[in-house]
Design a protein around this motif. Structure first.
Motif, PDB file in Angstrom:
ATOM      1  N   ARG A  48     -31.601   6.768  21.076  1.00  0.00           N
ATOM      2  CA  ARG A  48     -30.245   7.333  21.120  1.00  0.00           C
ATOM      3  C   ARG A  48     -30.163   8.513  22.093  1.00  0.00           C
ATOM      4  O   ARG A  48     -29.468   9.505  21.836  1.00  0.00           O
ATOM      5  CB  ARG A  48     -29.773   7.721  19.711  1.00  0.00           C
ATOM      6  N   ARG A  87     -28.800  10.344  24.995  1.00  0.00           N
ATOM      7  CA  ARG A  87     -27.499  10.281  25.653  1.00  0.00           C
ATOM      8  C   ARG A  87     -27.038  11.681  26.027  1.00  0.00           C
ATOM      9  O   ARG A  87     -27.347  12.638  25.329  1.00  0.00           O
ATOM     10  CB  ARG A  87     -26.459   9.609  24.740  1.00  0.00           C
ATOM     11  N   ASP A 131     -24.618  14.885  26.578  1.00  0.00           N
ATOM     12  CA  ASP A 131     -23.386  15.501  26.105  1.00  0.00           C
ATOM     13  C   ASP A 131     -22.285  15.155  27.111  1.00  0.00           C
ATOM     14  O   ASP A 131     -22.535  15.119  28.314  1.00  0.00           O
ATOM     15  CB  ASP A 131     -23.578  17.024  26.016  1.00  0.00           C
ATOM     16  N   GLU A 182     -19.644  16.877  27.796  1.00  0.00           N
ATOM     17  CA  GLU A 182     -18.891  18.018  28.350  1.00  0.00           C
ATOM     18  C   GLU A 182     -19.788  19.115  28.908  1.00  0.00           C
ATOM     19  O   GLU A 182     -19.287  20.029  29.561  1.00  0.00           O
ATOM     20  CB  GLU A 182     -17.992  18.611  27.255  1.00  0.00           C
ATOM     21  N   HIS A 196     -28.668  14.437  23.571  1.00  0.00           N
ATOM     22  CA  HIS A 196     -29.082  14.170  22.192  1.00  0.00           C
ATOM     23  C   HIS A 196     -30.259  13.200  22.175  1.00  0.00           C
ATOM     24  O   HIS A 196     -30.375  12.348  23.065  1.00  0.00           O
ATOM     25  CB  HIS A 196     -27.949  13.507  21.400  1.00  0.00           C
ATOM     26  N   ARG A 214     -16.971  25.530  20.479  1.00  0.00           N
ATOM     27  CA  ARG A 214     -18.027  24.522  20.576  1.00  0.00           C
ATOM     28  C   ARG A 214     -18.384  24.042  19.180  1.00  0.00           C
ATOM     29  O   ARG A 214     -18.528  24.863  18.256  1.00  0.00           O
ATOM     30  CB  ARG A 214     -19.267  25.191  21.209  1.00  0.00           C
ATOM     31  N   ILE A 257     -21.283  21.261  17.455  1.00  0.00           N
ATOM     32  CA  ILE A 257     -22.328  20.240  17.541  1.00  0.00           C
ATOM     33  C   ILE A 257     -22.654  19.847  16.104  1.00  0.00           C
ATOM     34  O   ILE A 257     -23.184  20.658  15.341  1.00  0.00           O
ATOM     35  CB  ILE A 257     -23.590  20.765  18.252  1.00  0.00           C
ATOM     36  N   GLU A 278     -18.935   8.625  16.349  1.00  0.00           N
ATOM     37  CA  GLU A 278     -19.139   9.888  17.070  1.00  0.00           C
ATOM     38  C   GLU A 278     -17.953  10.187  17.985  1.00  0.00           C
ATOM     39  O   GLU A 278     -17.479  11.330  18.073  1.00  0.00           O
ATOM     40  CB  GLU A 278     -20.471   9.822  17.843  1.00  0.00           C
ATOM     41  N   ILE A 291     -15.371  13.487  17.909  1.00  0.00           N
ATOM     42  CA  ILE A 291     -15.103  14.300  19.098  1.00  0.00           C
ATOM     43  C   ILE A 291     -13.599  14.366  19.367  1.00  0.00           C
ATOM     44  O   ILE A 291     -13.005  15.440  19.447  1.00  0.00           O
ATOM     45  CB  ILE A 291     -15.864  13.727  20.319  1.00  0.00           C
ATOM     46  N   LYS A 323     -15.229  22.241  22.957  1.00  0.00           N
ATOM     47  CA  LYS A 323     -16.223  21.200  23.238  1.00  0.00           C
ATOM     48  C   LYS A 323     -16.798  20.708  21.915  1.00  0.00           C
ATOM     49  O   LYS A 323     -17.208  21.503  21.065  1.00  0.00           O
ATOM     50  CB  LYS A 323     -17.335  21.756  24.118  1.00  0.00           C
ATOM     51  N   VAL A 324     -16.842  19.391  21.762  1.00  0.00           N
ATOM     52  CA  VAL A 324     -17.327  18.797  20.512  1.00  0.00           C
ATOM     53  C   VAL A 324     -18.321  17.695  20.832  1.00  0.00           C
ATOM     54  O   VAL A 324     -18.077  16.876  21.728  1.00  0.00           O
ATOM     55  CB  VAL A 324     -16.163  18.189  19.694  1.00  0.00           C
ATOM     56  N   THR A 325     -19.439  17.674  20.130  1.00  0.00           N
ATOM     57  CA  THR A 325     -20.330  16.538  20.245  1.00  0.00           C
ATOM     58  C   THR A 325     -20.942  16.252  18.879  1.00  0.00           C
ATOM     59  O   THR A 325     -20.960  17.123  17.999  1.00  0.00           O
ATOM     60  CB  THR A 325     -21.386  16.738  21.359  1.00  0.00           C
ATOM     61  N   ALA A 326     -21.391  15.000  18.685  1.00  0.00           N
ATOM     62  CA  ALA A 326     -21.748  14.564  17.331  1.00  0.00           C
ATOM     63  C   ALA A 326     -22.854  13.525  17.339  1.00  0.00           C
ATOM     64  O   ALA A 326     -22.973  12.735  18.266  1.00  0.00           O
ATOM     65  CB  ALA A 326     -20.509  13.978  16.639  1.00  0.00           C
ATOM     66  N   THR A 327     -23.670  13.560  16.290  1.00  0.00           N
ATOM     67  CA  THR A 327     -24.581  12.461  15.953  1.00  0.00           C
ATOM     68  C   THR A 327     -24.260  12.043  14.528  1.00  0.00           C
ATOM     69  O   THR A 327     -24.341  12.865  13.600  1.00  0.00           O
ATOM     70  CB  THR A 327     -26.045  12.911  16.045  1.00  0.00           C
TER      71      THR A 327
END
Lengths: 347, 347
Positions: free
Chosen positions: A306, A308, A310, A312, A318, B147, B149, B216, B220, B237-241
């Motif tokens: 997984r 990948r 970010d 932005e 990740h 931000r 995460i 995900e 976001i 800014k948003v990121t996710a697992t």
């Protein structure tokens, strides 16, 4: 030919140390199984043999070349110096000496060179730290590493065999709609115990005054010591949330990280990881291929996938990182340290 | 007095929509339970009554004031416009319309005002998004938010009643040392199915071409739309697992976030959250008090704890966020939207 003692030979890690010794390249003359008097007389498997567990005493280390410790920090603090005095190299799986500046903290894939500085004791890092640095070091080498934010999904066996038993017993009780009083997790000896069955617990080890758990503290400071040789190194920022999940064996980690090379791509990261020592890349979303705890049990490898970017933030990525916490996270890394020391003519 | 239709009334969310309607402040004249012809004739509980499930057809919405949809995106796409045409307000729990610029995506604690712009359909956000924004909005209001995460620990029931059943069936099989072929998780209809019993799975919903899962992607872009009114807002800014874990009900989330006010303290954050609408602060490490999934089941609240500053980055914090994914994450948020619209004279 080495005479090797395993201290804590009846535990979840100790039994696996014996199994790893069987598979090891170390030329072994004898293995001695040691534990507290409570376990003395029990038998533990070492390949085809059954070893009778002997009570650990100050006299246990006469003639021992290598002593692998995994019987809790208090036992290591008391007996590791005795073993060193008796002429053994101690490889300690507890946290007793990890932050001692005179004790190398070693993951062979990352900082084998630190072994040359030892004074008799080598510390084996925390399980969740080991697999993370194995998965990140090839990236750090090639792209630089500035930041880690990790959330863990840690197995019950990380708290020992009793905690693993508690998970299975509690789970059956829930399915049977019966009560089961938790007595071990999240931390043996703490005031409150909570069910791990079907319930993530955001506490591993005791809390520090700053609101972090000691497990989180370990991931932060051990990572810096292993990768940069300084437990407080500022060049790599690390932060962590450690969570116990209803899994018997194998830790999973959601690792967010930022590299120095802001032009790095996920393909380049996968390239750096492919074939790296101790790493297996399982990363093909189109085939639903990613690391899973159940597939990692019994393997010495750290599985990563997984990977990948970010969307932005340039240079941010990740990774999903999975490994057997009892093997690479403990027993195998300890035996691997011994093998590495042999290869480096340090034994 | 309202006539309310529940579409998907036999599902994990649908049955809880009926339960939430019983507890609701909405004056209710009648509730109609709708589902596919496969479920027609079944009975579902609505308070003390048993409702007989009727087959969903284009004629189902005559005289209906409010239609709550939770029967999958395809059903919503087909029948929501029909319901609107018949004069109903649609509150849709699927992802069918969430990114439609003409459809408000609403968490009442965060953006109730968006309800004023509706054209008949209001979208209920994704479960994992809802609890996160409930826990962060009071902080965003007071300190600014730049931000996020997030790593999730999501319950099997998020994939529906069948997935929840699969978790329990598989778990018993593992304890009995028997085989159990997974058929639902991680994603019904995908090529590969993996066991969720004792095994975290880092896939929720299908993969996008960029390596993120659709879950995900939702976390976001829904977060941006709910908090800032723009699914592509760059200011946050948003990121996710997103990870499925062996838990029946209630999602947990490890949320790292950065606020604009770099002097903000964890105590100030707790102050902002204490008493905030829909939020319960459970945060006392000295007492081992933190949110846990098992305690959140059946509650409408979002529980937050383990609030602590990053040790190296000013303005950065962690939070552990837990809520019942079937209630605040779905059924309750939908009914709450209806209550809020009534209070705002939009019904």
């Amino acid at each position: 030919m080495y005479r090797i003692a395993v201290v804590g030979a009846t535990g979840a890690v100790g039994t696996r140390m014996l199994a790893m010794l069987v598979e090891s390249t170390l030329p072994i003359e004898e293995v001695v199984a040691l534990a507290s008097s409570r376990s003395a007389g029990k038998q533990v498997r070492y390949g085809d043999q059954l070893l009778t567990v002997q009570t650990l005493t100050a006299d246990s280390f006469a003639g021992i070349d290598i002593a692998l410790f995994s019987a809790g920090g208090a036992v290591s603090k008391r007996f590791a110096p005795i073993a060193v005095e008796a002429g053994a190299i101690v490889i300690d799986n507890t946290s007793a000496f990890r932050m001692d500046p005179n004790v190398p903290l070693v993951v062979p894939e990352v900082n084998a060179q630190a072994l040359t500085t030892h004074h008799g004791i080598i510390a084996n890092p925390n399980c969740s730290t080991i697999q993370m640095v194995v998965g990140l070091e090839p990236i750090r080498q090639r792209f630089g590493l500035e930041r880690i934010i990790v959330s863990t999904y840690q197995a019950a066996s990380g708290a020992g065999q009793q905690a693993l038993n508690e998970l299975m017993r509690e789970t059956q009780a829930v399915l049977d709609n019966k009560d089961s009083e938790p007595a071990i997790l999240p931390v043996a000896g703490e005031a409150h115990h909570y069910p791990i069955a079907f319930n993530p617990i955001p506490q591993i080890d005791v809390f520090e005054a700053d609101g972090y758990t000691h497990e989180e503290w370990k991931m932060i400071h051990e990572t810096k010591k292993i990768m940069l040789g300084d437990m407080d190194a500022a060049a790599l920022k690390v932060t962590a949330t450690c969570v116990r999940v209803p899994v018997p064996i194998a830790h999973s980690e959601a690792v967010y990280f930022e590299v120095s090379d802001k032009n790095a791509t996920a393909d380049q990261l996968r390239d750096a990881l492919t074939g790296a020592h101790g790493v297996v890349v399982q990363d093909d979303p189109a085939q639903q291929l990613y690391p899973q705890a159940r597939n990692a049990v019994g393997s010495k490898a750290t599985y990563v996938g997984r990977i990948r970017p970010d969307q932005e933030v340039a240079g941010a990525f990740h990774m999903w990182n999975v490994s057997d916490n009892l093997l690479k996270g403990a027993a195998w890394n300890s035996v691997q340290i011994a093998e590495t020391m042999m290869d480096m003519n340090l034994l």
